[in-house]
Design a protein around this motif. Sequence first.
Motif, PDB file in Angstrom:
ATOM      1  N   TRP A  50       0.840  -1.199   0.000  1.00 30.77           N
ATOM      2  CA  TRP A  50       0.000   0.000   0.000  1.00 30.77           C
ATOM      3  C   TRP A  50       0.874   1.247   0.000  1.00 30.77           C
ATOM      4  O   TRP A  50       0.616   2.200  -0.738  1.00 30.77           O
ATOM      5  N   PHE A  51       1.918   1.258   0.822  1.00 30.73           N
ATOM      6  CA  PHE A  51       2.806   2.408   0.936  1.00 30.73           C
ATOM      7  C   PHE A  51       3.500   2.694  -0.393  1.00 30.73           C
ATOM      8  O   PHE A  51       3.534   3.839  -0.868  1.00 30.73           O
ATOM      9  N   VAL A  52       4.048   1.662  -1.016  1.00 32.45           N
ATOM     10  CA  VAL A  52       4.742   1.839  -2.295  1.00 32.45           C
ATOM     11  C   VAL A  52       3.749   2.282  -3.367  1.00 32.45           C
ATOM     12  O   VAL A  52       4.022   3.202  -4.147  1.00 32.45           O
TER      13      VAL A  52
ATOM     14  N   TYR B  91       0.919   3.877  -3.001  1.00 26.71           N
ATOM     15  CA  TYR B  91       0.486   5.246  -2.723  1.00 26.71           C
ATOM     16  C   TYR B  91       1.492   6.250  -3.265  1.00 26.71           C
ATOM     17  O   TYR B  91       1.133   7.220  -3.935  1.00 26.71           O
ATOM     18  N   HIS B  92       2.773   6.016  -2.996  1.00 33.28           N
ATOM     19  CA  HIS B  92       3.786   6.977  -3.427  1.00 33.28           C
ATOM     20  C   HIS B  92       4.016   6.925  -4.937  1.00 33.28           C
ATOM     21  O   HIS B  92       4.306   7.963  -5.552  1.00 33.28           O
ATOM     22  N   LEU B  93       3.888   5.746  -5.550  1.00 32.46           N
ATOM     23  CA  LEU B  93       4.001   5.674  -7.006  1.00 32.46           C
ATOM     24  C   LEU B  93       2.848   6.414  -7.677  1.00 32.46           C
ATOM     25  O   LEU B  93       3.043   7.112  -8.677  1.00 32.46           O
ATOM     26  N   THR B  94       1.648   6.271  -7.130  1.00 30.10           N
ATOM     27  CA  THR B  94       0.493   6.987  -7.674  1.00 30.10           C
ATOM     28  C   THR B  94       0.661   8.491  -7.514  1.00 30.10           C
ATOM     29  O   THR B  94       0.376   9.268  -8.436  1.00 30.10           O
ATOM     30  N   LYS B  95       1.144   8.897  -6.348  1.00 32.28           N
ATOM     31  CA  LYS B  95       1.362  10.312  -6.082  1.00 32.28           C
ATOM     32  C   LYS B  95       2.388  10.894  -7.057  1.00 32.28           C
ATOM     33  O   LYS B  95       2.197  11.988  -7.601  1.00 32.28           O
ATOM     34  N   ARG B  96       3.451  10.153  -7.314  1.00 36.69           N
ATOM     35  CA  ARG B  96       4.481  10.624  -8.249  1.00 36.69           C
ATOM     36  C   ARG B  96       3.937  10.690  -9.672  1.00 36.69           C
ATOM     37  O   ARG B  96       4.218  11.646 -10.400  1.00 36.69           O
TER      38      ARG B  96
ATOM     39  N   TYR C  65       1.853  13.730 -10.049  1.00 37.66           N
ATOM     40  CA  TYR C  65       2.706  14.923 -10.101  1.00 37.66           C
ATOM     41  C   TYR C  65       3.310  15.088 -11.494  1.00 37.66           C
ATOM     42  O   TYR C  65       3.320  16.189 -12.057  1.00 37.66           O
TER      43      TYR C  65
END
Length: 81
Positions: free
Chosen positions: A30-32, A34-39, A42
């Motif tokens: 989930w953490f990975v 979340y950050h891949l989606t956020k990037r 962006y």
Amino acid sequence: VVLFVPNDGFGLSRRNPGVHRQILFTTVGWFVGYHLTKRAEYVHAKRDRELFEYVRQHPEDFKIKEKKRMGELLEDFYPVR
């Protein structure tokens, strides 16, 4: 008789990973994710800003075409008999 069950370094066999490891991997996934989606969001937002700025600075390359009616887009209909 001693049975040797290979493990993966955590002291547990691969057949019985345990709930704690499932929770760990779910949390890490989930953490990975979340950050891949956020990037990705962006990067896409940055590209959109750059493209919209380019379109704003070069309006001659992006002229608005006049709207056509549906009858102008379709070919004339001739029934075949």
